[in-house]
Design a protein around this motif. Structure first.
Motif, mmCIF file in Angstrom:
data_model
loop_
_atom_site.group_PDB
_atom_site.id
_atom_site.type_symbol
_atom_site.label_atom_id
_atom_site.label_comp_id
_atom_site.label_asym_id
_atom_site.label_seq_id
_atom_site.Cartn_x
_atom_site.Cartn_y
_atom_site.Cartn_z
ATOM 1 N N SER A 31 0.895 -1.236 -0.120
ATOM 2 C CA SER A 31 -0.137 -0.065 0.024
ATOM 3 C C SER A 31 0.916 1.140 -0.265
ATOM 4 C CB SER A 31 -0.855 0.254 1.223
ATOM 5 O OG SER A 31 -1.714 1.240 1.575
ATOM 6 N N SER A 32 1.844 1.444 0.854
ATOM 7 C CA SER A 32 2.772 2.238 0.773
ATOM 8 C C SER A 32 3.432 2.609 -0.618
ATOM 9 C CB SER A 32 3.827 2.323 1.948
ATOM 10 O OG SER A 32 4.772 3.274 2.202
ATOM 11 N N MET A 33 4.078 1.482 -1.141
ATOM 12 C CA MET A 33 4.533 1.676 -2.457
ATOM 13 C C MET A 33 3.835 2.342 -3.445
ATOM 14 S SD MET A 33 7.884 0.978 -2.116
ATOM 15 C CE MET A 33 7.384 2.029 -0.553
ATOM 16 N N VAL A 34 2.511 1.623 -3.545
ATOM 17 C CA VAL A 34 1.505 2.192 -4.377
ATOM 18 C C VAL A 34 1.273 3.535 -4.234
ATOM 19 C CG1 VAL A 34 -0.935 1.893 -5.309
ATOM 20 C CG2 VAL A 34 0.362 0.116 -4.760
ATOM 21 N N GLY A 35 1.134 3.735 -3.349
ATOM 22 C CA GLY A 35 1.002 5.613 -2.816
ATOM 23 C C GLY A 35 2.362 6.275 -3.211
ATOM 24 N N SER A 90 7.483 7.652 9.646
ATOM 25 C CA SER A 90 7.867 8.236 8.284
ATOM 26 C C SER A 90 6.317 7.853 7.524
ATOM 27 C CB SER A 90 8.667 7.077 7.652
ATOM 28 O OG SER A 90 9.883 7.147 8.220
ATOM 29 N N ASP A 91 5.715 7.096 7.437
ATOM 30 C CA ASP A 91 4.331 6.986 6.688
ATOM 31 C C ASP A 91 3.313 8.058 7.225
ATOM 32 O OD1 ASP A 91 5.121 5.059 4.896
ATOM 33 O OD2 ASP A 91 4.067 3.537 5.920
ATOM 34 N N VAL A 125 12.536 12.102 4.478
ATOM 35 C CA VAL A 125 11.573 11.225 5.235
ATOM 36 C C VAL A 125 12.320 9.789 4.716
ATOM 37 C CG1 VAL A 125 9.515 9.759 5.665
ATOM 38 C CG2 VAL A 125 9.761 12.248 5.950
ATOM 39 N N ASP A 126 12.419 9.827 3.254
ATOM 40 C CA ASP A 126 13.015 8.504 2.722
ATOM 41 C C ASP A 126 14.116 8.052 2.982
ATOM 42 O OD1 ASP A 126 10.709 8.022 1.083
ATOM 43 O OD2 ASP A 126 11.537 9.099 -0.886
ATOM 44 N N ALA A 189 -1.665 6.129 4.328
ATOM 45 C CA ALA A 189 -2.095 5.866 5.606
ATOM 46 C C ALA A 189 -2.767 4.484 5.734
ATOM 47 C CB ALA A 189 -3.437 6.970 5.616
ATOM 48 N N VAL A 190 -2.882 3.823 4.728
ATOM 49 C CA VAL A 190 -3.614 2.591 5.183
ATOM 50 C C VAL A 190 -2.395 1.797 5.505
ATOM 51 C CG1 VAL A 190 -4.364 0.303 3.656
ATOM 52 C CG2 VAL A 190 -5.318 2.564 3.334
ATOM 53 N N SER A 191 -1.258 2.052 5.152
ATOM 54 C CA SER A 191 -0.330 1.068 5.741
ATOM 55 C C SER A 191 0.087 1.190 7.531
ATOM 56 C CB SER A 191 1.225 1.405 5.067
ATOM 57 O OG SER A 191 1.520 2.557 5.690
#
Length: 456
Positions: A31-35, A90-91, A125-126, A189-191
């Motif tokens: 989910s984070s990578m798709v975001g 971070s997320d 943040v990355d 945010a889902v992550s």
């Protein structure tokens, strides 16, 4: 009357692809990578709409500076405070930043400055997020499943690349850049709740002992096995997130600079990690230029057009996805160091051959082979990093690897473009292939790396 003793942390359980705990982590990561993919589409579109092409390019590139400068420090933070806390934090920051820019773009037309600021925030943040993400798998599964998790992670990245682009484009088409930024923030945010639900495990003593064994006779005693020359208390730098206060106590007992120096000494003295970092660096330096800017120039030179280049890139993606799937299903490959070395070497030959293929169809086939070999060597090198590194140093080890791949390797792109302009695609692809092949030579010539095995 016989019994088998199984060391803590190595007990036989569900394979990673059937473990609900690992699957929750994988869902959060995906989910984070798709975001992320949607975010990059939104940023590029908004930058082009708000400024000139040169300004848009500067906005897209500005995030690379803090990411490269702060990556090593991010590894220290991941080891000091625990990877899950760092990834969740971070997320949350990335989600808040994306949603804020979405609201700003929805209400007004502010120009380029908020986009540049957002890029700086994401790059900063990355620098913390990437080392923490690399250190997290060792906390959610056992060592014998880490190779399989690397394959699963590779599949997640391919899925994000395939889905994120069209999803971001659809969001831009329906609601503009503001909608795309909002969607990116929500996906990231889902992550967070998924990561909160993931159970952390403490790396077993045996895990650390096996990693230490590869370092037992390196350097002086102060930099020896397991990095015991590190500052007092560094042995619990990798303490699991569930042990509230453990990492914080360590943070007070040592300094960040001391932790960074200890991590670099640990890598330099390790008989497998040191040559592995060199092999990764050479492989990436020879790979990034031709497969990015070089491929665009090659397609233009041969008259393949954008569609032909897209097919070649698709071939590469299919090959890389097949390699990730192979490792996911098999769980491990025997003679990992040996196979990784030969895969890098064979992949370098395929990179050089790409400049001499007669047509698009042949180029797609060669690109598929490049993707398969590069994906296999990349997954094996990542799994070896995970299993060879002492968990207390895993954030810093991942930070060095990420800096090599994402900080230094992209520098080859403008150099490749300039060289192609001067000498043409053929010589530059062959030269890049030679650099990439040196990575395979290192892996095959260094005995400890060549003989490195994945647990299983």
């Amino acid at each position: 009357m016989t019994s088998t003793l199984i060391a803590p942390g190595t007990a036989i359980g569900k394979p990673a692809h059937r473990d609900p705990n690992v699957l929750r982590w994988l869902a959060a990561y995906t989910s984070s990578m798709v975001g992320d993919s949607v975010y990059y589409i939104a940023l590029s579109w908004a930058a082009v709409q708000q400024g000139s092409p040169a300004q848009a390019g500067a906005v897209m590139a500005v995030s690379a500076v803090p990411r490269a400068l702060l990556m090593l420090g991010g590894g220290v933070i991941a080891d000091r405070f625990g990877p899950r806390r760092v990834v969740i934090g971070s997320d949350l920051v990335r989600c808040a930043a994306g949603l804020s820019v979405a609201a700003l773009l929805f209400l007004t037309s502010p120009g380029l400055w908020p986009l540049a600021l957002l890029a700086v925030v994401f790059g900063t943040v990355d620098a913390v997020f990437m080392p923490a993400v690399g250190a997290l798998p060792a906390r959610v599964t056992t060592r014998d499943q880490l190779a399989r998790v690397q394959g699963m992670r590779g599949l997640a990245i391919r899925f994000a690349n395939v889905v994120g682009g069209p999803l971001g484009g659809l969001a831009v088409a329906l609601g503009g850049a503001a909608a795309a930024f909002g969607l990116a923030g929500l996906l990231i945010a889902v992550s967070v709740p998924l990561l909160i639900s993931v159970r952390m495990r403490e790396p077993a003593v045996d895990d650390k002992a096996e990693a230490d064994a590869g370092n037992a006779d390196a350097g002086d005693a102060g930099e020896g096995a397991g990095g015991r020359g590190a500052a007092p208390g560094s042995a619990v730098l990798g303490a699991p997130d569930s042990e509230a206060g453990g990492a914080t106590a360590t943070a007070r007992a040592t300094t960040p600079l001391g932790d960074l120096q200890a991590g670099l000494r640990y890598i330099r003295a390790h008989r497998v990690l040191a040559p592995l970092m060199l092999a990764i660096a050479l492989g990436d330096l020879g790979f990034v230029g031709p497969l990015n800017v070089g491929l665009t120039l090659l397609a233009d030179e041969r008259g393949w057009g954008a569609s032909g280049m897209g097919w070649v890139l698709s071939g590469f993606g299919v090959g890389a996805g097949a390699a990730a799937l192979l490792l996911t299903v098999r769980g491990r490959l025997p003679h990992a160091g040996h196979v990784a070395g030969w895969a890098i070497l064979a992949g370098s030959v395929a990179i050089g051959a790409l400049a001499f293929v007669p047509g698009v169809l042949a180029a797609v086939g060669v690109a598929l082979l490049v993707g398969l070999l590069a994906g296999l060597s990349g997954a094996l090198c990542g799994a070896l990093l995970q299993t060879q590194a002492d968990p207390a140093y895993l954030g810093r080890v991942t930070a060095v690897s990420s800096l090599v791949s994402l900080g230094f390797a992209p520098l080859s792109m403008p150099l490749s473009a300039a060289a192609i302009g001067a000498w043409g695609t053929g010589p530059v692809f062959v030269g890049s292939a030679a650099v990439c092949g040196l990575g395979g030579v290192v892996a095959l010539c260094v005995r400890d790396l060549r003989r490195a095995e994945l647990p299983g």
